[in-house]
Design a protein around this motif. Structure first.
Motif, PDB file in Angstrom:
ATOM      1  N   GLY A  84      65.035 -28.748  33.133  1.00 15.59           N
ATOM      2  CA  GLY A  84      63.825 -28.861  32.309  1.00 15.59           C
ATOM      3  C   GLY A  84      63.985 -28.140  30.983  1.00 15.59           C
ATOM      4  O   GLY A  84      63.597 -28.651  29.923  1.00 15.59           O
ATOM      5  N   TYR A  85      64.571 -26.947  31.026  1.00 16.75           N
ATOM      6  CA  TYR A  85      64.817 -26.212  29.778  1.00 16.75           C
ATOM      7  C   TYR A  85      65.753 -27.011  28.865  1.00 16.75           C
ATOM      8  O   TYR A  85      65.571 -27.044  27.642  1.00 16.75           O
ATOM      9  CB  TYR A  85      65.478 -24.852  30.058  1.00 16.75           C
ATOM     10  CG  TYR A  85      64.755 -23.930  31.000  1.00 16.75           C
ATOM     11  CD1 TYR A  85      63.361 -23.857  31.052  1.00 16.75           C
ATOM     12  CD2 TYR A  85      65.479 -23.091  31.853  1.00 16.75           C
ATOM     13  CE1 TYR A  85      62.719 -22.988  31.921  1.00 16.75           C
ATOM     14  CE2 TYR A  85      64.848 -22.217  32.718  1.00 16.75           C
ATOM     15  CZ  TYR A  85      63.465 -22.159  32.751  1.00 16.75           C
ATOM     16  OH  TYR A  85      62.845 -21.289  33.609  1.00 16.75           O
ATOM     17  N   PHE A  86      66.763 -27.641  29.469  1.00 16.49           N
ATOM     18  CA  PHE A  86      67.729 -28.403  28.682  1.00 16.49           C
ATOM     19  C   PHE A  86      67.046 -29.564  27.959  1.00 16.49           C
ATOM     20  O   PHE A  86      67.322 -29.820  26.777  1.00 16.49           O
ATOM     21  CB  PHE A  86      68.856 -28.910  29.582  1.00 16.49           C
ATOM     22  CG  PHE A  86      69.942 -29.650  28.852  1.00 16.49           C
ATOM     23  CD1 PHE A  86      70.898 -28.964  28.124  1.00 16.49           C
ATOM     24  CD2 PHE A  86      70.005 -31.035  28.897  1.00 16.49           C
ATOM     25  CE1 PHE A  86      71.904 -29.646  27.440  1.00 16.49           C
ATOM     26  CE2 PHE A  86      70.999 -31.725  28.230  1.00 16.49           C
ATOM     27  CZ  PHE A  86      71.955 -31.029  27.496  1.00 16.49           C
ATOM     28  N   ILE A  87      66.155 -30.262  28.630  1.00 14.55           N
ATOM     29  CA  ILE A  87      65.420 -31.360  27.991  1.00 14.55           C
ATOM     30  C   ILE A  87      64.634 -30.836  26.796  1.00 14.55           C
ATOM     31  O   ILE A  87      64.627 -31.447  25.721  1.00 14.55           O
ATOM     32  CB  ILE A  87      64.504 -32.065  29.012  1.00 14.55           C
ATOM     33  CG1 ILE A  87      65.340 -32.809  30.048  1.00 14.55           C
ATOM     34  CG2 ILE A  87      63.538 -33.032  28.308  1.00 14.55           C
ATOM     35  CD1 ILE A  87      64.558 -33.305  31.246  1.00 14.55           C
ATOM     36  N   LEU A  88      63.953 -29.699  26.966  1.00 15.97           N
ATOM     37  CA  LEU A  88      63.211 -29.112  25.842  1.00 15.97           C
ATOM     38  C   LEU A  88      64.155 -28.712  24.715  1.00 15.97           C
ATOM     39  O   LEU A  88      63.821 -28.851  23.531  1.00 15.97           O
ATOM     40  CB  LEU A  88      62.397 -27.908  26.315  1.00 15.97           C
ATOM     41  CG  LEU A  88      61.203 -28.241  27.200  1.00 15.97           C
ATOM     42  CD1 LEU A  88      60.540 -26.955  27.687  1.00 15.97           C
ATOM     43  CD2 LEU A  88      60.199 -29.109  26.463  1.00 15.97           C
ATOM     44  N   GLY A  89      65.340 -28.212  25.058  1.00 19.67           N
ATOM     45  CA  GLY A  89      66.316 -27.857  24.036  1.00 19.67           C
ATOM     46  C   GLY A  89      66.791 -29.068  23.251  1.00 19.67           C
ATOM     47  O   GLY A  89      66.963 -29.002  22.029  1.00 19.67           O
ATOM     48  N   VAL A  90      67.013 -30.185  23.947  1.00 19.20           N
ATOM     49  CA  VAL A  90      67.392 -31.427  23.262  1.00 19.20           C
ATOM     50  C   VAL A  90      66.298 -31.825  22.278  1.00 19.20           C
ATOM     51  O   VAL A  90      66.577 -32.180  21.122  1.00 19.20           O
ATOM     52  CB  VAL A  90      67.660 -32.552  24.296  1.00 19.20           C
ATOM     53  CG1 VAL A  90      67.755 -33.914  23.624  1.00 19.20           C
ATOM     54  CG2 VAL A  90      68.921 -32.251  25.089  1.00 19.20           C
ATOM     55  N   ARG A  91      65.051 -31.728  22.701  1.00 11.11           N
ATOM     56  CA  ARG A  91      63.935 -32.049  21.809  1.00 11.11           C
ATOM     57  C   ARG A  91      63.870 -31.072  20.644  1.00 11.11           C
ATOM     58  O   ARG A  91      63.582 -31.460  19.506  1.00 11.11           O
ATOM     59  CB  ARG A  91      62.626 -32.025  22.592  1.00 11.11           C
ATOM     60  CG  ARG A  91      62.506 -33.148  23.608  1.00 11.11           C
ATOM     61  CD  ARG A  91      61.263 -32.985  24.455  1.00 11.11           C
ATOM     62  NE  ARG A  91      61.067 -34.119  25.356  1.00 11.11           N
ATOM     63  CZ  ARG A  91      60.079 -34.199  26.232  1.00 11.11           C
ATOM     64  NH1 ARG A  91      59.193 -33.220  26.330  1.00 11.11           N
ATOM     65  NH2 ARG A  91      59.964 -35.255  27.009  1.00 11.11           N
ATOM     66  N   ALA A  92      64.131 -29.788  20.897  1.00  7.15           N
ATOM     67  CA  ALA A  92      64.108 -28.784  19.838  1.00  7.15           C
ATOM     68  C   ALA A  92      65.168 -29.063  18.783  1.00  7.15           C
ATOM     69  O   ALA A  92      65.014 -28.679  17.618  1.00  7.15           O
ATOM     70  CB  ALA A  92      64.305 -27.383  20.428  1.00  7.15           C
ATOM     71  N   ALA A  93      66.240 -29.736  19.165  1.00  2.00           N
ATOM     72  CA  ALA A  93      67.300 -30.113  18.225  1.00  2.00           C
ATOM     73  C   ALA A  93      66.938 -31.363  17.432  1.00  2.00           C
ATOM     74  O   ALA A  93      67.741 -31.825  16.612  1.00  2.00           O
ATOM     75  CB  ALA A  93      68.611 -30.323  18.978  1.00  2.00           C
ATOM     76  N   GLY A  94      65.755 -31.921  17.675  1.00  4.10           N
ATOM     77  CA  GLY A  94      65.338 -33.130  16.984  1.00  4.10           C
ATOM     78  C   GLY A  94      65.920 -34.391  17.570  1.00  4.10           C
ATOM     79  O   GLY A  94      65.877 -35.456  16.952  1.00  4.10           O
ATOM     80  N   LEU A  95      66.458 -34.288  18.766  1.00  5.71           N
ATOM     81  CA  LEU A  95      67.031 -35.444  19.455  1.00  5.71           C
ATOM     82  C   LEU A  95      66.075 -35.935  20.530  1.00  5.71           C
ATOM     83  O   LEU A  95      65.163 -35.223  20.933  1.00  5.71           O
ATOM     84  CB  LEU A  95      68.370 -35.055  20.099  1.00  5.71           C
ATOM     85  CG  LEU A  95      69.467 -34.592  19.135  1.00  5.71           C
ATOM     86  CD1 LEU A  95      70.620 -33.963  19.906  1.00  5.71           C
ATOM     87  CD2 LEU A  95      69.951 -35.754  18.277  1.00  5.71           C
ATOM     88  N   ALA A  96      66.306 -37.148  20.988  1.00  5.28           N
ATOM     89  CA  ALA A  96      65.520 -37.710  22.078  1.00  5.28           C
ATOM     90  C   ALA A  96      66.312 -37.609  23.369  1.00  5.28           C
ATOM     91  O   ALA A  96      67.544 -37.691  23.366  1.00  5.28           O
ATOM     92  CB  ALA A  96      65.170 -39.170  21.792  1.00  5.28           C
ATOM     93  N   ALA A  97      65.594 -37.413  24.467  1.00  4.71           N
ATOM     94  CA  ALA A  97      66.211 -37.329  25.789  1.00  4.71           C
ATOM     95  C   ALA A  97      65.683 -38.454  26.662  1.00  4.71           C
ATOM     96  O   ALA A  97      64.486 -38.760  26.630  1.00  4.71           O
ATOM     97  CB  ALA A  97      65.913 -35.977  26.433  1.00  4.71           C
ATOM     98  N   GLY A  98      66.565 -39.021  27.431  1.00  2.74           N
ATOM     99  CA  GLY A  98      66.182 -40.046  28.402  1.00  2.74           C
ATOM    100  C   GLY A  98      66.635 -39.634  29.781  1.00  2.74           C
ATOM    101  O   GLY A  98      67.671 -40.103  30.271  1.00  2.74           O
TER     102      GLY A  98
END
Length: 197
Positions: A131-145
């Motif tokens: 869950g933290y990793f998904i938020l980190g991906v979003r924090a980088a301005g990227l999208a997660a699937g």
């Protein structure tokens, strides 16, 4: 009461964030993923056990090995995403505890000596880290699937043949493509989800 986090950051991480289903062909660099990891590694796990392992699937050969284990509906997006990560739990995470928890060096041989107890604790805490990793991906301005639709046994055998790691989640990562998002689904209201006792 207001939140300490800036409203635009709240939107980026939560309100405007969706699961992406298509991605542009813009590559995701090693530096971007390293920055994500360097941020989210500070989020808490019990006993600082840090059991999550991240396998980045970049090469065409590795991608084809992964795609064959994905559910039918997840194959096209996994085939075309700029980067895919397999998130897994390291079932021998306790071996690093003397380094990660130096004030309790014997914990690995007492509290985590039993494999069943270790797997339960590791899986729970690695899932938190996912869950933290998904938020980190979003924090980088990227999208997660993120996807749970895959043959775990097949992925584990394909990528973690020694049985030390067990896959938890597969996440496609990149810039959103055309029609990347489905409409936002409802969420529970505060009073439906929170009880004060």
């Amino acid at each position: 009461m207001t939140l300490a986090l800036d409203p635009s950051a709240q939107d980026l991480l939560f309100r405007d964030a969706h699961t992406a289903h298509t991605f542009s062909d813009e590559p995701v660099s090693e530096e971007q993923i390293k920055a994500v990891y360097e941020l989210v590694k500070y989020a808490p796990t019990a006993f600082n056990q840090c059991p999550l392992r991240i396998t980045l699937v970049r090469s065409p050969e590795a991608r084809s090995r992964l795609v064959k284990h994905m559910a039918e509906g997840n194959r096209p997006k996994t085939s075309t995403a700029p980067l895919t990560a397999v998130l897994s739990v390291d079932l021998e995470f306790h071996e690093r505890l003397p380094e990660l928890l130096p004030h309790a060096p014997t914990l690995k041989d007492t509290f985590f000596a039993e494999a069943d107890k270790r797997e339960a604790a590791g899986t729970f805490n690695a899932t938190l880290q996912a869950g933290y990793f998904i938020l980190g991906v979003r924090a980088a301005g990227l999208a997660a699937g993120p996807m749970s639709g895959f043959d775990r046994h097949g992925v584990d055998k394909e990528f973690f043949g020694d049985g030390r790691q067990k896959s938890l989640l597969v996440i496609n990562i990149g810039r959103p493509g055309q029609d990347a998002y489905k409409p936002r689904l409802p969420r529970l209201a505060y009073d439906d989800a929170v009880t004060t006792v």
